[in-house]
Write an enzyme that holds these catalytic residues in place. Sequence first.
Site, PDB file in Angstrom:
ATOM      1  CB  THR A 229      -1.958   6.480   2.123  1.00  0.00           C
ATOM      2  OG1 THR A 229      -2.046   7.122   0.857  1.00  0.00           O
ATOM      3  CG2 THR A 229      -2.201   7.492   3.226  1.00  0.00           C
TER       4      THR A 229
ATOM      5  CG  ASP B 131      -1.821   1.167   1.334  1.00  0.00           C
ATOM      6  OD1 ASP B 131      -2.315   1.604   0.282  1.00  0.00           O
ATOM      7  OD2 ASP B 131      -2.040   1.679   2.442  1.00  0.00           O
TER       8      ASP B 131
ATOM      9  CG  ASP C 218      -1.331   1.776   6.895  1.00  0.00           C
ATOM     10  OD1 ASP C 218      -1.414   2.883   7.448  1.00  0.00           O
ATOM     11  OD2 ASP C 218      -1.669   1.601   5.717  1.00  0.00           O
TER      12      ASP C 218
ATOM     13  CG  ASP D 286      -3.920  -1.782   2.889  1.00  0.00           C
ATOM     14  OD1 ASP D 286      -4.184  -1.513   1.709  1.00  0.00           O
ATOM     15  OD2 ASP D 286      -3.439  -0.962   3.688  1.00  0.00           O
TER      16      ASP D 286
END
Length: 989
Positions: A337, A335, A727, A731
């Site tokens: 961000t 990921d 995070d 995800d």
Amino acid sequence: MAGFCCDCLARCCRRKKELKARTVWLGAPEKCEEKYPKNGIKNQKYNIITFVPGVLYQQFKFFLNLYFLVVACSQFVPSLKIGYLYTYWAPLAFVLAVTMVREAVDEVRRYRRDKEMNSQLYSKLTVRGACFIRTDQLDGETDWKLKVAVGCTQRLPADLFSIKAFVYAQKPQLDIHSFEGNFTREDADPQIHESLSIENTLWASTVVASGTVIGVVIYTGKETRSVLNTSSAKNKVGLLDLELNRLTKALFLAQVVLSIVMVALQGFSGPWFRNLFRFVVLFSYIIPISLRVNLDMGKAAYGWMITKDENIPGTVVRTSTIPEELGRLVYLLTDKTGTLTQNEMIFKRLHLGTVSYGTDTMDEIQSHIIHTSGATPSRKPQSSAPKVRKSVSSRIHEAVKAIALCHNVTPVYESHVNGEPEATEADQDFSDDNRTYQASSPDEVALVLWTESVGLTLVNRDLGSLQLKTPSGQILSFHILQIFPFTSESKRMGIIVREESTGDITFYMKGADVAMASIVQYNDWLEEECGNMAREGLRTLVVAKKSLSEEQYQDFENRYNQAKLSIHDRSLKVAAAVESLERELELLCLTGVEDQLQADVRPTLELLRNAGIKIWMLTGDKLETATCIAKSSHLVSRNQDIHVFKPVSNRGEAHLELNAFRRKHDCALVISGDSLEVCLRYYEHEFVELACQCPAVVCCRCSPTQKAQIVKLLQQHTDNRTCAIGDGGNDVSMIQAADCGIGIEGKEGKQASLAADFSITQFKHIGRLLMVHGRNSYKRSAALGQFVMHRGMIISTMQAVFSSIFYFASVPLYQGFLMVGYATIYTMFPVFSLVLDQDVKPEMALLYPELYKDLTKGRSLSFKTFLIWVLISVYQGGILMYGGLVLFESEFVHVVAISFTALILTELLMVALTIRTWHWLMVLAEFFSLGIYLASLAFLNEYFDLSYITTWPFLWKVSAITLVSCLPLYIIKYLKRKFSPPSYSKLSS
């Protein structure tokens, strides 16, 4: 706060189901609880503890069941019985017990973790009409979201259950960002009808962060959004286990073939079928039943080493079945961000079209704000000031004012006494130092913090108004008439406010450039500047406004309220009403916010790329920003080209673009989620084949479902192992779909961390996790697995030689405790000490990540290495058995003592031959096992003649047999390391 419509918050309603919707009637509560679990419902995944053998037992169940069958037949049919019953049942029971205990430990840890999360209680009641919730465990977003009560029930917290009303709600669905319903109060004259939207709802698995909730249950159990969006996690099996499984099948086949050969050499005379069963039982040790114990205990040891590594503090191993997968990874899907970036937004740039302000010129904006706010308020422009300066000042003031008003941010004032929050609101400290901002997006908080830094401060906000403070201390009050929240479909949000001092009604709107470009008035700079900011790695927002007359607003309000009360096609009608306002807006400014990179992201990505790991970045952000982050983080190296896949919408366009992409060589790929979906629909195999050749791939505007789909595509089209790291809650699907899932405990909560196989605190820790622990876990498990198989094959070879010499008789060579002790107390500790072995030091593995490439080829455990160990076992088994018969021909009655002693010594020496780096525990295990064996000779009078085994001829002849079985292997190993050394030995030398 009363009148809430929620997923699962209280048990005080009666409900009636309808086909497409449902109506809930409010009435007297049967029994209300004062305290409720914060998370609403328990985690569906771990609410029951299941103490069952692990998934690896399922992999081996065919052989274990066959083992049960053969042993059972041999023990209860006198003619088939061989040896004592416990010699067969005890090892198998021990294997299953260890597997069950390991699985139970993992399950208990999950249960305790879930119980801790689900046992948090709250009880708080205030008279405020709004509250905040945290949804980090549902959608991965850490910022608080404002929720409001139904208007006609906001002042009825005590009398809520005495009213007569009902709620009409839509049928259960997956979308957590929308809700449609109506609230009707029947005891009023006339009846009160209010629309219910997402702002009036709480979902299960969210947390009340501020305020009080009294709600009506609409969805429960499997109909809640959290359960509908939860996919059942698959049981993950490591590639090493699958490879060992195939080798075990080969060993089973060899066992059957060997048994048939022995019977065939007998000429199939007499009761040959009975003899076949006896040979199958005799050679059953060729199936490494103890392999499961050693591997499971080794994996537990690897997990302990990972959690105790001081260089990666806070790392948690949540799944103890696949640590060796960390050493076989080829694709890393990450990921952006919060994973590669910190999810900390900092305002970097303001562009007005003719002038741009950066971090070094923010003081100029502040001076303009001070100058404008110090002027006498007037609705007409002053002609005395210079025209250019006045124009710039007014434009800056309008832009900053729009940014300070167009948002969903609420200032929060928290006062503490002795570290605890105050219970009363009257004593709260409303000073600037005690103010924090909460919003559903960190971008909005960054914008409001910036307006505060330049002089326009948001000091208060409630459901119907907000106040701004100017640099001179003047309070500007605004009435909130309408709010249009941000949605993923609209990509923009708006607000209509009336300024209290002037009565002006203004419609402010901000959003992504793709959504705002067609809404604002014509300009020639927006598209170019958006591209420039995106190339700098900034997240851009376009801000615009439109002044409304009283008549215009009243006309809109009537149409908007009618649309919100519609039962059919409500969202379309509401969108149509809002779009009537979104025409010819005045473009005010363009803002740029930076999301800073995580610590040491660049060297970590460089390390992974040098290790041969292909990195794919999957993000929901825009193409330009994703491309810029890929460059700034060195996901794409500086000397690599980037091919931006053009937007495609049909098969023909996808075909042309794929052909253009095929002509590129060694370049990174950037593609949007929409184009990806089209390519996968028509040219799935071709696209995946081309993408896998790229050194890096960036997929922007990706949904959580698409992230998981990409993982599955790589698994289906390649034979390589995948790893996903993220995070946030968005995800989780990707993490659970990957062969190895890694979660980061970050600002988006712990949902990804809890759902992952491994949890780390920072992205940079993944380098050591893979290069050091992944390498060691794989190499050690491979060596351990093959050595355990060698331990079974060598004793089976000796049994075959023994039976061949004595006319192929199905008579056991070793019986009773010797068979149990051989695989346990005599050889277990030295063999298990291989989990401490390492071929290179951690510093060397990190300094030369290229060593990791060799691991992905699977050369440490393959059919080639397996055949080498088979040859070693056949050679050593033959030497031990034939050597004992040749040297001890006159003392043949002691063949058991002779051959078994040489066998134990050979195994201990072979462990020493396999070890690459000695550890003091390895030395201790070797001498401890040897001492145990020598001590046990005095108690095993049934097998050993103590007076004979202490004689000098016995000692030197056993030593000679052991030397012949091991010395050639040492010589071969020395020559191989000298003339064809492995890559790691070159570095260590």
